[in-house]
Structure formats: structure tokens, C-alpha cells
Design a protein around this motif. Structure first.
Motif, PDB file in Angstrom:
ATOM      1  N   CYS A  12       0.970  -1.197   0.007  1.00  0.00           N
ATOM      2  CA  CYS A  12       0.133   0.012   0.123  1.00  0.00           C
ATOM      3  C   CYS A  12       0.863   1.198   0.189  1.00  0.00           C
ATOM      4  O   CYS A  12       0.688   2.203  -0.733  1.00  0.00           O
ATOM      5  CB  CYS A  12      -1.056   0.007   1.106  1.00  0.00           C
ATOM      6  SG  CYS A  12      -2.263   1.240   1.187  1.00  0.00           S
ATOM      7  N   ILE A  13       2.026   1.348   0.884  1.00  0.00           N
ATOM      8  CA  ILE A  13       2.703   2.352   0.923  1.00  0.00           C
ATOM      9  C   ILE A  13       3.443   2.624  -0.809  1.00  0.00           C
ATOM     10  O   ILE A  13       3.403   3.807  -1.053  1.00  0.00           O
ATOM     11  CB  ILE A  13       3.951   2.257   1.856  1.00  0.00           C
ATOM     12  CG1 ILE A  13       3.376   2.153   3.118  1.00  0.00           C
ATOM     13  CG2 ILE A  13       4.966   3.006   1.612  1.00  0.00           C
ATOM     14  CD1 ILE A  13       4.446   1.865   4.367  1.00  0.00           C
ATOM     15  N   ALA A  14       3.837   1.450  -1.300  1.00  0.00           N
ATOM     16  CA  ALA A  14       4.338   1.656  -2.600  1.00  0.00           C
ATOM     17  C   ALA A  14       3.306   2.225  -3.585  1.00  0.00           C
ATOM     18  O   ALA A  14       3.769   3.040  -4.569  1.00  0.00           O
ATOM     19  CB  ALA A  14       4.877   0.082  -3.034  1.00  0.00           C
ATOM     20  N   ALA A  15       2.089   1.594  -3.363  1.00  0.00           N
ATOM     21  CA  ALA A  15       1.081   2.051  -4.324  1.00  0.00           C
ATOM     22  C   ALA A  15       0.741   3.671  -4.195  1.00  0.00           C
ATOM     23  O   ALA A  15       0.808   4.450  -5.116  1.00  0.00           O
ATOM     24  CB  ALA A  15      -0.230   1.491  -4.218  1.00  0.00           C
ATOM     25  N   CYS A  16       0.773   4.122  -2.755  1.00  0.00           N
ATOM     26  CA  CYS A  16       0.786   5.321  -2.624  1.00  0.00           C
ATOM     27  C   CYS A  16       1.725   6.419  -3.069  1.00  0.00           C
ATOM     28  O   CYS A  16       1.578   7.442  -3.806  1.00  0.00           O
ATOM     29  CB  CYS A  16       0.652   5.658  -0.889  1.00  0.00           C
ATOM     30  SG  CYS A  16      -1.014   5.286  -0.218  1.00  0.00           S
ATOM     31  N   ASN A  17       2.922   5.869  -2.952  1.00  0.00           N
ATOM     32  CA  ASN A  17       4.197   6.659  -3.614  1.00  0.00           C
ATOM     33  C   ASN A  17       4.155   6.738  -5.001  1.00  0.00           C
ATOM     34  O   ASN A  17       4.577   7.871  -5.607  1.00  0.00           O
ATOM     35  CB  ASN A  17       5.345   6.070  -3.236  1.00  0.00           C
ATOM     36  CG  ASN A  17       5.739   6.473  -1.500  1.00  0.00           C
ATOM     37  OD1 ASN A  17       5.463   7.556  -0.982  1.00  0.00           O
ATOM     38  ND2 ASN A  17       6.326   5.549  -1.047  1.00  0.00           N
ATOM     39  N   ALA A  18       3.765   5.667  -5.712  1.00  0.00           N
ATOM     40  CA  ALA A  18       3.660   5.599  -7.160  1.00  0.00           C
ATOM     41  C   ALA A  18       2.412   6.502  -7.543  1.00  0.00           C
ATOM     42  O   ALA A  18       2.715   7.202  -8.558  1.00  0.00           O
ATOM     43  CB  ALA A  18       3.361   4.130  -7.393  1.00  0.00           C
ATOM     44  N   CYS A  19       1.424   6.431  -6.949  1.00  0.00           N
ATOM     45  CA  CYS A  19       0.352   7.342  -7.076  1.00  0.00           C
ATOM     46  C   CYS A  19       0.816   8.846  -7.094  1.00  0.00           C
ATOM     47  O   CYS A  19       0.534   9.747  -8.102  1.00  0.00           O
ATOM     48  CB  CYS A  19      -0.815   7.181  -6.396  1.00  0.00           C
ATOM     49  SG  CYS A  19      -2.290   8.004  -7.089  1.00  0.00           S
ATOM     50  N   ALA A  20       1.308   9.254  -6.029  1.00  0.00           N
ATOM     51  CA  ALA A  20       1.878  10.509  -5.731  1.00  0.00           C
ATOM     52  C   ALA A  20       2.903  10.774  -7.116  1.00  0.00           C
ATOM     53  O   ALA A  20       2.839  11.956  -7.421  1.00  0.00           O
ATOM     54  CB  ALA A  20       2.657  10.811  -4.247  1.00  0.00           C
ATOM     55  N   THR A  21       3.817  10.076  -7.253  1.00  0.00           N
ATOM     56  CA  THR A  21       4.541  10.645  -8.348  1.00  0.00           C
ATOM     57  C   THR A  21       3.863  10.699  -9.624  1.00  0.00           C
ATOM     58  O   THR A  21       4.115  11.807 -10.390  1.00  0.00           O
ATOM     59  CB  THR A  21       5.840   9.321  -8.774  1.00  0.00           C
ATOM     60  OG1 THR A  21       6.507   9.382  -7.249  1.00  0.00           O
ATOM     61  CG2 THR A  21       6.689   9.620  -9.629  1.00  0.00           C
ATOM     62  N   ALA A  22       2.709   9.679  -9.934  1.00  0.00           N
ATOM     63  CA  ALA A  22       2.038   9.831 -11.072  1.00  0.00           C
ATOM     64  C   ALA A  22       1.370  11.161 -11.315  1.00  0.00           C
ATOM     65  O   ALA A  22       1.145  11.864 -12.369  1.00  0.00           O
ATOM     66  CB  ALA A  22       1.358   8.613 -11.384  1.00  0.00           C
ATOM     67  N   CYS A  23       0.884  11.389  -9.979  1.00  0.00           N
ATOM     68  CA  CYS A  23      -0.124  12.767 -10.098  1.00  0.00           C
ATOM     69  C   CYS A  23       0.839  13.950 -10.325  1.00  0.00           C
ATOM     70  O   CYS A  23       0.461  14.890 -10.998  1.00  0.00           O
ATOM     71  CB  CYS A  23      -0.835  12.772  -8.674  1.00  0.00           C
ATOM     72  SG  CYS A  23      -2.140  11.778  -8.340  1.00  0.00           S
ATOM     73  N   ALA A  24       2.071  13.943  -9.702  1.00  0.00           N
ATOM     74  CA  ALA A  24       3.022  15.064  -9.713  1.00  0.00           C
ATOM     75  C   ALA A  24       3.348  15.309 -11.261  1.00  0.00           C
ATOM     76  O   ALA A  24       3.493  16.410 -11.728  1.00  0.00           O
ATOM     77  CB  ALA A  24       4.329  14.832  -8.824  1.00  0.00           C
TER      78      ALA A  24
END
Length: 108
Positions: A12-24
Motif C-alpha cells: 500500500c505504501i508503494a502504491a501511494c508513493n507511485a500514485c503521488a509520483t504519477a499525480c505530480a
């Protein structure tokens, strides 16, 4: 209190970090461009919440589950907004948001 992070939390942490990067990335491509919906503004909220959620899980915050529930809701919204666009960066963002929402719902 155990400081061990089980695999579901790590995922879940990895998914959150990947999402934050994609959003940026999506925000950087869309900033200043016309949009008929909340993209790219949704990316700002989504990235910030994803980072907060990942941090909360990593430090075993007592509010992590509640943050995960909210994160899933915001990710669903962002996926809908960005997914409405044909650009590759918007589609990558929408997919990352969907994966994060699913992972966060499992944590909530």
C-alpha cells in the motif's frame, strides 16, 4: 508495539508513493492548460494525501486506516478526472490512482 511492516502495508505504501509520483507528473504536464474537469487540480490533493497516507502507515499512525479510506476516495475522484483525458500522462495517473485506491481500501 511492533515496528514491523507486513507485506500488505508495504504494498500500500508503494502504491501511494507511485500514485503521488504519477499525480505530480500529470500536474506538471497539465498545469496552465485548459481542462473541462478537475484535472490537474485533483492531482495536487491526491499526491499530498497519498504521501500523508504512506507516511502514516510507515509510522503506524493510529489514524492510518482512516487516512487510507479518505485516500481511496480521493484517488477514485482523481482517476475519474484524469481518466477522462486521452493523454498518456493522464492515463498513467488514472491507473496509478486506481491501484492506490484499491490498496488503500484493503487497508481501511
Amino acid at each position: 508495539m511492533s515496528h514491523h511492516l507486513d507485506q500488505a502495508i508495504r504494498d500500500c505504501i508503494a502504491a501511494c508513493n507511485a500514485c503521488a509520483t504519477a499525480c505530480a507528473e500529470c500536474f506538471s504536464h497539465m498545469a496552465g492548460k485548459h481542462s473541462d474537469n478537475a484535472c490537474p487540480a485533483c492531482c495536487i490533493d491526491c499526491a499530498a494525501l497519498c504521501r500523508l497516507c504512506a507516511d502514516a502507515m510507515a509510522r503506524h499512525s493510529p489514524f492510518a486506516n482512516e487516512l487510507c479510506a479518505l485516500c481511496a476516495k480521493v484517488c477514485d475522484w482523481c482517476a475519474e478526472q484524469c481518466g477522462a483525458h486521452d493523454m498518456a500522462h493522464c492515463q498513467r495517473c488514472a491507473e496509478a490512482c486506481r491501484r492506490c485506491a484499491e490498496a488503500c481500501r484493503a487497508m481501511a
